[in-house]
Design a protein around this motif. Structure first.
Motif, PDB file in Angstrom:
ATOM      1  N   ALA A   1      14.817  46.676  55.639  1.00 52.01           N
ATOM      2  CA  ALA A   1      15.206  46.530  57.039  1.00 52.01           C
ATOM      3  C   ALA A   1      15.016  47.844  57.803  1.00 52.01           C
ATOM      4  O   ALA A   1      14.524  47.864  58.939  1.00 52.01           O
ATOM      5  CB  ALA A   1      16.650  46.050  57.116  1.00 52.01           C
ATOM      6  N   VAL A   2      15.410  48.929  57.129  1.00 46.40           N
ATOM      7  CA  VAL A   2      15.238  50.245  57.770  1.00 46.40           C
ATOM      8  C   VAL A   2      13.761  50.508  58.028  1.00 46.40           C
ATOM      9  O   VAL A   2      13.353  50.910  59.118  1.00 46.40           O
ATOM     10  CB  VAL A   2      15.841  51.363  56.898  1.00 46.40           C
ATOM     11  CG1 VAL A   2      15.454  52.732  57.431  1.00 46.40           C
ATOM     12  CG2 VAL A   2      17.351  51.214  56.825  1.00 46.40           C
TER      13      VAL A   2
ATOM     14  N   GLN B   1      16.796  45.232  50.093  1.00 42.09           N
ATOM     15  CA  GLN B   1      16.708  44.567  51.394  1.00 42.09           C
ATOM     16  C   GLN B   1      17.105  45.492  52.529  1.00 42.09           C
ATOM     17  O   GLN B   1      16.485  45.503  53.597  1.00 42.09           O
ATOM     18  CB  GLN B   1      17.606  43.329  51.388  1.00 42.09           C
ATOM     19  CG  GLN B   1      16.852  42.075  51.042  1.00 42.09           C
ATOM     20  CD  GLN B   1      17.600  40.822  51.430  1.00 42.09           C
ATOM     21  OE1 GLN B   1      18.821  40.808  51.532  1.00 42.09           O
ATOM     22  NE2 GLN B   1      16.854  39.761  51.670  1.00 42.09           N
ATOM     23  N   ALA B   2      18.143  46.226  52.286  1.00 46.57           N
ATOM     24  CA  ALA B   2      18.616  47.131  53.345  1.00 46.57           C
ATOM     25  C   ALA B   2      17.537  48.149  53.710  1.00 46.57           C
ATOM     26  O   ALA B   2      17.252  48.395  54.886  1.00 46.57           O
ATOM     27  CB  ALA B   2      19.900  47.817  52.892  1.00 46.57           C
ATOM     28  N   ILE B   3      16.949  48.722  52.689  1.00 43.80           N
ATOM     29  CA  ILE B   3      15.901  49.727  52.940  1.00 43.80           C
ATOM     30  C   ILE B   3      14.697  49.106  53.642  1.00 43.80           C
ATOM     31  O   ILE B   3      14.105  49.699  54.547  1.00 43.80           O
ATOM     32  CB  ILE B   3      15.468  50.378  51.612  1.00 43.80           C
ATOM     33  CG1 ILE B   3      16.614  51.215  51.033  1.00 43.80           C
ATOM     34  CG2 ILE B   3      14.216  51.214  51.813  1.00 43.80           C
ATOM     35  CD1 ILE B   3      16.973  52.415  51.891  1.00 43.80           C
TER      36      ILE B   3
ATOM     37  N   GLN C   1      12.364  48.733  60.883  1.00 41.44           N
ATOM     38  CA  GLN C   1      12.710  49.346  62.168  1.00 41.44           C
ATOM     39  C   GLN C   1      11.879  50.597  62.445  1.00 41.44           C
ATOM     40  O   GLN C   1      11.375  50.791  63.544  1.00 41.44           O
ATOM     41  CB  GLN C   1      14.194  49.678  62.205  1.00 41.44           C
ATOM     42  CG  GLN C   1      15.038  48.412  62.338  1.00 41.44           C
ATOM     43  CD  GLN C   1      16.473  48.725  62.672  1.00 41.44           C
ATOM     44  OE1 GLN C   1      16.947  49.845  62.475  1.00 41.44           O
ATOM     45  NE2 GLN C   1      17.176  47.756  63.237  1.00 41.44           N
ATOM     46  N   GLU C   2      11.733  51.395  61.399  1.00 39.56           N
ATOM     47  CA  GLU C   2      10.974  52.644  61.577  1.00 39.56           C
ATOM     48  C   GLU C   2       9.512  52.389  61.888  1.00 39.56           C
ATOM     49  O   GLU C   2       8.872  53.072  62.687  1.00 39.56           O
ATOM     50  CB  GLU C   2      11.061  53.489  60.299  1.00 39.56           C
ATOM     51  CG  GLU C   2      12.461  53.922  59.905  1.00 39.56           C
ATOM     52  CD  GLU C   2      12.959  55.078  60.761  1.00 39.56           C
ATOM     53  OE1 GLU C   2      12.102  55.823  61.276  1.00 39.56           O
ATOM     54  OE2 GLU C   2      14.175  55.219  60.896  1.00 39.56           O
TER      55      GLU C   2
ATOM     56  N   LEU D   1      19.216  44.392  44.640  1.00 35.52           N
ATOM     57  CA  LEU D   1      18.498  43.560  45.610  1.00 35.52           C
ATOM     58  C   LEU D   1      18.992  43.852  47.021  1.00 35.52           C
ATOM     59  O   LEU D   1      18.211  43.925  47.978  1.00 35.52           O
ATOM     60  CB  LEU D   1      18.723  42.085  45.310  1.00 35.52           C
ATOM     61  CG  LEU D   1      17.793  41.440  44.291  1.00 35.52           C
ATOM     62  CD1 LEU D   1      18.124  39.971  44.157  1.00 35.52           C
ATOM     63  CD2 LEU D   1      16.340  41.615  44.695  1.00 35.52           C
ATOM     64  N   ASN D   2      20.297  43.960  47.086  1.00 36.76           N
ATOM     65  CA  ASN D   2      20.903  44.255  48.381  1.00 36.76           C
ATOM     66  C   ASN D   2      20.382  45.570  48.944  1.00 36.76           C
ATOM     67  O   ASN D   2      19.977  45.671  50.110  1.00 36.76           O
ATOM     68  CB  ASN D   2      22.419  44.309  48.221  1.00 36.76           C
ATOM     69  CG  ASN D   2      23.112  44.391  49.551  1.00 36.76           C
ATOM     70  OD1 ASN D   2      22.833  43.594  50.451  1.00 36.76           O
ATOM     71  ND2 ASN D   2      23.982  45.369  49.724  1.00 36.76           N
ATOM     72  N   SER D   3      20.344  46.545  48.073  1.00 37.52           N
ATOM     73  CA  SER D   3      19.863  47.859  48.507  1.00 37.52           C
ATOM     74  C   SER D   3      18.417  47.788  48.973  1.00 37.52           C
ATOM     75  O   SER D   3      18.046  48.355  50.009  1.00 37.52           O
ATOM     76  CB  SER D   3      19.986  48.859  47.366  1.00 37.52           C
ATOM     77  OG  SER D   3      21.311  48.924  46.908  1.00 37.52           O
TER      78      SER D   3
END
Lengths: 578, 123
Positions: free
Chosen positions: A380-381, A376-378, A384-385, A372-374
């Motif tokens: 977020a990326v 979410q991180a992606i 931004q992109e 899940l953490n991963s």
């Protein structure tokens, strides 16, 4: 000697009579013609021949008669015999010979004594001597022995007789009848009588015989066992005259019944005997047509034994009852203990189950959290992109929502698996706890949807418990969540703290919503049972877990009257501050 | 003076990739390491303003993150340390507190918060 007499018909003729008075000769008194003489002689001859004939006829008749008597004599149903003075048989009929078991010829001149059983020799000798000397008939009974050794009983009747050529009185004519049957029956009867007497004499009971009016006509009693029984007291008297009415009346009735039915009647009664009360048992039986025989037995001893036995039995029963009661009580106690133990075991089992589930849940949660953490991180990326990309922003929001949902689920799962931490246990006032929970919940609402009312009873003000405040707050927050999700907007939710009991306090969360279907009530605390869109399905499970960790209980019921339902929590109180 | 450089330690390569890009956006230089050994090697080479480490680096104990942080403290006291973990274990938190971590996040980490905190810590 010749006697002459005038012939009455013919006075001219004389008659010569012989001794017998018969005409011997008759001749004319004067010398008429010789023809008359020849005539007379011829007549005489005819007469003589007639007489001869008559004589012969008579002889024949005599002979016949003699034969008849001879036959009668021979074949008489009893034996006839005669014994001379020496005791020898000189005459015996066929029957007698048969009795002695030999032929007549052989028996003549045999000693009669040879045919008498040895033990009866003296009897016969006396009988013979007496018979010879007496005037009339004498009799005796003897045991006799046949020629072949067979024994039989005979009845002798003897009279003195004439033996041709001997003195009168020294011989004896006897009849002999076979009385074997009678003798045997007599013996049997006598033996039977002796036996009966023996039996009678061993019976300690008293035997009475009464007639149909109840008069005692006979009795039998052993002297030894009944020394005071005096026949004068009752023989010839009626039952009523001898016994008290209370006993006599039923006995008389019994007597009548015995006579009427012929069946044995039994009766028990008691009589005072000196200073004691004795108990008797009587059995009546019909005797013949109109008499009754009763056997009276003294059953005092057995009655006493009966009483003693009954008393012992009663005591035993009482003891058994007492013991049973004791055991019953112990049993109830045991059952209680067993129940309690079972409950404890069940609780323990459940706790272990919860721990296992908790561990599993924790494990799952942890493992899920990483990806899940991963994600979410992606996201977020990507955000931004693709900052300007409108459609992507929408998509990314959806993804985030789902990730959020998973996060909440994982958080709740972890919550389920947690046990109490002692460090967080502290003492807190219950009203304060509830108030803070309500506030937290209100703050978490985006907008107020329900009206929450907090009530507490008088003595609840001072109630205090020991627990993990954070967790307990969570409980009420979850319950308020649950209440608000099940009731219409704008309705009231009540958080009510009841008056504390000695050891625990009850807190209720009451909503006015749809209520819960009866079949679902026991299941609502199970994980994932309530499928609401917004929740994780673990809210009430977490509540249950926390409450149980605090040694409390939780219950749910529908309100009466509807609408809505009430969830009631019971928690142990530490003390009530004075 | 320590450069505004960040070290991210995590065994998950997605995380390393994402965080590197995210922080680059924020103007922070990021180095990554995916194991305890690699982290230690990196720290020996350069100095970092802050280190963000996952607790479980798939070593033997699953607590390698703590060792990372310990090493950080050993090398440079001023470096800030942030611990991320999927586990909400009290003991871990206690241990971390003993070590003197500066912040603690439970996964999934809210990215905005993470960036904010790091910005605060490194300024």
């Amino acid at each position: 000697m010749v006697t002459y007499m005038k012939d009455k018909q013919n006075p001219d003729m004389g008659r010569e009579l012989n001794n017998a008075g018969n005409v011997a000769i008759s001749w004319p008194s004067d010398a008429r013609s010789e023809i008359n003489l020849i005539e007379a002689l011829r007549k005489k001859q005819a007469e003589l021949e007639k007489q001869n004939r008559e004589l012969r006829e008579t002889q024949a008749r005599l002979e016949e008669s003699r034969n008849k008597f001879s036959e009668l004599y021979d074949q008489a149903p009893i034996g006839y015999f005669s014994v001379d003075k020496a005791g020898r048989i000189f005459e015996i009929n066929r029957t007698g010979a048969d009795m002695l078991g030999d032929s007549r010829d052989r028996l003549v001149n045999e000693y009669f004594l040879d045919f008498v059983a040895k033990e009866f020799h003296d009897t016969y000798k006396i009988h013979f001597t007496d018979a010879c000397a007496s005037q009339g008939k004498l009799n005796c009974e003897l045991k006799l022995v046949k020629k072949d050794g067979t024994e039989f009983y005979g009845y002798l009747e003897s009279t003195p007789a004439n033996h041709p050529g001997s003195n009168r009185g020294s011989s004896c004519r006897s009849t002999i009848s076979d009385i074997t049957q009678r003798k045997l029956m007599e013996n049997a009867l006598r033996e039977s009588k002796l036996k009966n007497l023996a039996i009678l004499n061993t019976i300690p009971d008293i035997i009475f015989i009464q007639d149909k009016d109840g008069v005692y006509v006979d009795y039998h009693a052993r002297i030894q066992t009944n020394p005071t029984l005096n026949p004068k007291d009752f023989l010839g008297k009626r039952t009523r005259d001898v016994l008290p009415l209370s006993i006599a009346v039923p006995l008389d009735r019994l007597l009548k019944t015995t006579l009427d039915t012929g069946r044995i009647q039994e009766y028990e009664y008691s009589l005072p005997f000196g200073e004691y009360l004795r108990h008797y048992e009587t059995r009546m039986v019909r005797l013949g047509e109109n008499k009754v025989l009763s056997i009276v037995r003294d059953i005092t001893r057995s009655k006493q034994a009966e009483k003693a036995l009954q008393a012992a039995h009663n005591m035993l029963e009482r003891r058994v009852a007492e013991r049973t009661e004791e055991i019953g009580k112990i049993n109830i106690q045991l059952k209680k203990e067993i129940k309690q133990r079972k409950r404890m075991e069940k609780k323990k089992e459940k706790a272990q189950q919860m721990e296992t589930i908790g561990q599993l849940a924790s494990g799952v949660a942890h493992e899920v959290r990483n990806p899940l953490n991963s994600i979410q991180a992606i996201i977020a990326v990507l955000n931004q992109e693709l900052r300007g990309h409108h459609e992507f922003q929408n998509c990314s929001k959806h993804i985030n929502d789902q990730v959020e949902r998973l996060s909440r689920l994982m958080r709740d799962l972890l919550e389920l698996g947690k046990q109490n931490k002692k460090e967080f246990m502290k003492i807190e006032s219950i009203p304060v706890l509830c108030k803070s929970a309500v506030n937290l919940w209100k703050q978490a609402q985006k907008e107020p949807t329900h009206h929450v009312v907090l009530n507490h009873a008088e003595r609840a003000e001072k109630a205090v418990l020991m627990g993990d405040m954070g967790k307990l707050q969570q409980v009420f927050i979850n319950l308020l969540d649950n209440a608000s999700q099940h009731s219409p907007e704008g309705s009231e939710i009540t958080l009510e703290i009841l008056n504390p009991a000695k050891k625990n306090i009850r807190i209720r969360v009451i909503d006015r919503g749809t209520g819960i279907k009866a079949e679902n009530l026991p299941h609502i605390f199970e994980p994932f049972f309530t499928k609401r869109h917004t929740g994780t399905g673990l809210g009430l499970s977490i509540v249950t877990n926390i409450i149980e960790n605090h040694s409390g209980t939780i219950k749910v019921r529908n309100n009466e009257p509807l609408p809505g339902c009430t969830i009631e929590i019971s928690l142990p109180v530490v003390e009530i501050k004075k | 003076m320590i450069e505004r450089r960040l070290l991210i330690v995590d065994d998950d390569k997605t995380v390393l990739y994402a965080y590197k890009r995210l922080f680059k956006f924020a103007g922070v230089e990021v180095d990554t390491a995916k194991s305890l050994d690699k982290a230690i090697a990196a720290m020996k080479k350069k100095s970092y303003r802050a280190v963000v480490s996952d607790l479980n680096l798939r070593g033997e104990t699953g607590l390698e993150g703590l060792e990372v942080l310990q090493t950080v403290k050993d090398i440079n006291e001023d470096t800030k340390i942030v611990l991320i973990t999927a586990y909400g274990n009290l003991q871990v938190r206690e241990r971390a507190a003993e070590l003197g971590i500066d912040y603690y996040f439970e996964k999934p980490v809210p990215i905005d918060n993470l960036i904010k905190i790091l910005q605060t810590l490194t300024n």
